[in-house]
Scaffold this active site. Structure first.
Site, PDB file in Angstrom:
ATOM      1  N   VAL A  21       0.838  -1.212   0.000  1.00 34.98           N
ATOM      2  CA  VAL A  21       0.000   0.000   0.000  1.00 34.98           C
ATOM      3  C   VAL A  21       0.869   1.257   0.000  1.00 34.98           C
ATOM      4  O   VAL A  21       0.653   2.192  -0.778  1.00 34.98           O
ATOM      5  CB  VAL A  21      -0.960  -0.006   1.217  1.00 34.98           C
ATOM      6  N   ASP A  74       4.857 -22.555   5.720  1.00 33.30           N
ATOM      7  CA  ASP A  74       5.397 -23.865   5.340  1.00 33.30           C
ATOM      8  C   ASP A  74       6.785 -23.819   4.671  1.00 33.30           C
ATOM      9  O   ASP A  74       7.479 -24.824   4.612  1.00 33.30           O
ATOM     10  CB  ASP A  74       4.429 -24.587   4.405  1.00 33.30           C
TER      11      ASP A  74
HETATM   12  O1  F6P Z   1      -0.296 -24.037   4.856  1.00 31.46           O
HETATM   13  C1  F6P Z   1      -0.255 -23.554   6.173  1.00 31.46           C
HETATM   14  C2  F6P Z   1      -0.809 -24.562   7.128  1.00 31.46           C
HETATM   15  O2  F6P Z   1      -0.716 -24.010   8.435  1.00 31.46           O
HETATM   16  C3  F6P Z   1      -0.171 -25.944   7.092  1.00 31.46           C
HETATM   17  O3  F6P Z   1       1.069 -26.005   7.752  1.00 31.46           O
HETATM   18  C4  F6P Z   1      -1.252 -26.787   7.724  1.00 31.46           C
HETATM   19  O4  F6P Z   1      -1.161 -28.117   7.269  1.00 31.46           O
HETATM   20  C5  F6P Z   1      -2.519 -26.127   7.232  1.00 31.46           C
HETATM   21  O5  F6P Z   1      -2.180 -24.801   6.861  1.00 31.46           O
HETATM   22  C6  F6P Z   1      -3.636 -26.099   8.245  1.00 31.46           C
HETATM   23  O6  F6P Z   1      -4.735 -25.516   7.625  1.00 31.46           O
HETATM   24  P1  F6P Z   1      -6.072 -25.086   8.378  1.00 31.46           P
HETATM   25  O7  F6P Z   1      -5.796 -23.818   9.124  1.00 31.46           O
HETATM   26  O8  F6P Z   1      -7.062 -24.890   7.300  1.00 31.46           O
HETATM   27  O9  F6P Z   1      -6.402 -26.195   9.318  1.00 31.46           O
END
Ligand code: F6P
Length: 329
Positions: A29, A133
């Site tokens: 922004v 991740d």
């Molecule tokens: O991609 C990020 C992440 O935190 C992963 O490490 C994990 O597997 C997933 O999202 C969990 O997703 P949610 O918050 O939808 O349960």
């Protein structure tokens, strides 16, 4: 013919939130505003794009957010955007605001959506890697990874105190989906004795053999980090198998760090990374870049074709895997 100069751009966050997303929004922004662009915030990622949930953002709207986890634009995983009709609706809404370029902050799913959207409608898009991740190709680090690792290490340090006091073994599960990066960094940073990763083929039988041996050597074996995406199952499942094999005298506990890893104030590293990449995304759009992702490689900002970014993965650094094994012996 030279590209027409972009005047209006949109920014959104999508997929799992990551600490540092707010710092990235702020940077987008403020850079846009510095260059006299109109900037629109799209709420809840592709979902808000389809619903037309779009508002002007000014410099002042992004004050006081650099230190906050989560995302001020909210986030979602949109099923509708996976359909042609959904994407058509999203495109029409962007056109109603005359938005000519997008900054998409998120993980692999966000990049995939952006890539398809560009191929269908030709709207210039720059992706920013926003995920804990660290599995995104085209950057050494994704925004949120460093904070997440620090949070996990802090949790493991606390578990170590109780594990050590009781001479108990803990299986500690961390996030990361199919990537072992969070587990590897957490394991090295907390001095764990073992790390079970999706990328390496450690069998539970081997782990049981090692535990028996360590038991004979009377070595204290306290902490095993389990990446949620490993092939043997989660920490619960692995602990069950190990307990069945080693019998009643063997005492272990399980801790799943879970969504704690996604929250909290971003580290300095994540704030600076997000600020650099947010700035580069806007400059990239102004330079006429069209379907790319910004990332940081060897300390420098680079742009990678979104097509490459979605078809490849940030593979685990084998030197770090070897280091972890050597230090745990
Ligand atoms: O991609 C990020 C992440 O935190 C992963 O490490 C994990 O597997 C997933 O999202 C969990 O997703 P949610 O918050 O939808 O349960």
């Amino acid at each position: 013919m030279a590209d027409k100069i972009i005047k209006k751009i949109g920014v959104f966050t999508s997929g799992g939130d990551a600490p540092g997303m707010n710092a990235a929004i702020r940077s987008v922004v403020r850079t846009a505003s510095y260059h006299d662009l109109h900037i629109f915030g799209i709420q809840r990622g592709y979902h808000g794009m389809i619903e037309g949930d779009i508002d002007r953002l000014e410099r002042k709207d992004v004050g006081n957010i650099i230190h906050r986890g989560g995302t001020m634009l909210k986030t979602a995983r949109s099923k509708e955007f996976m359909t042609k009709e959904g994407r058509q609706q999203a495109y029409e809404n962007l056109m109603a605001y005359e938005i000519e370029g997008l900054v998409a902050i998120g993980g692999n799913g966000t990049y995939m959506g952006a890539n398809v959207f560009f191929e269908e409608f030709g709207i210039p898009i720059v992706g920013l890697p926003g995920t804990i991740d660290n599995d995104i190709f085209g950057t050494d680090f994704s925004i949120g990874f460093d904070t997440s690792v620090n949070t996990a290490i802090d949790a493991v340090d606390k578990i170590r105190d109780t594990a050590d006091s009781h001479n108990r073994l803990f299986f500690i599960e961390v996030m990361g989906r199919h990537s072992g990066y969070i587990a590897l960094y957490t394991g090295i940073g907390s001095g764990a004795e073992n790390i079970i990763l999706p990328e390496t083929k450690k069998s539970i039988d081997l782990l049981i053999q090692q535990l028996k041996m360590e038991g004979r050597r009377k070595k204290l074996f306290n902490l095993i980090i389990v990446a949620e995406g490993n092939k043997n199952g989660g920490a619960m499942e692995i602990s069950k198998q190990v307990n069945e094999a080693l019998g009643e005298d063997f005492e272990s506990r399980v801790a799943i760090i879970g969504h704690l890893q996604r929250g909290g104030s971003p580290t300095g590293f994540d704030r600076v990374l997000a600020s650099r990449l947010g700035n580069s995304a806007v400059l990239g759009l102004l330079e006429g870049r069209k379907n790319v992702a910004a990332g940081l490689i060897a300390g420098q900002v680079v742009f990678t074709d979104l097509k490459d970014a979605v078809s490849r993965k940030n593979s685990l650094d084998n030197q770090l895997v070897n280091l972890a094994e050597m230090l745990a012996m």
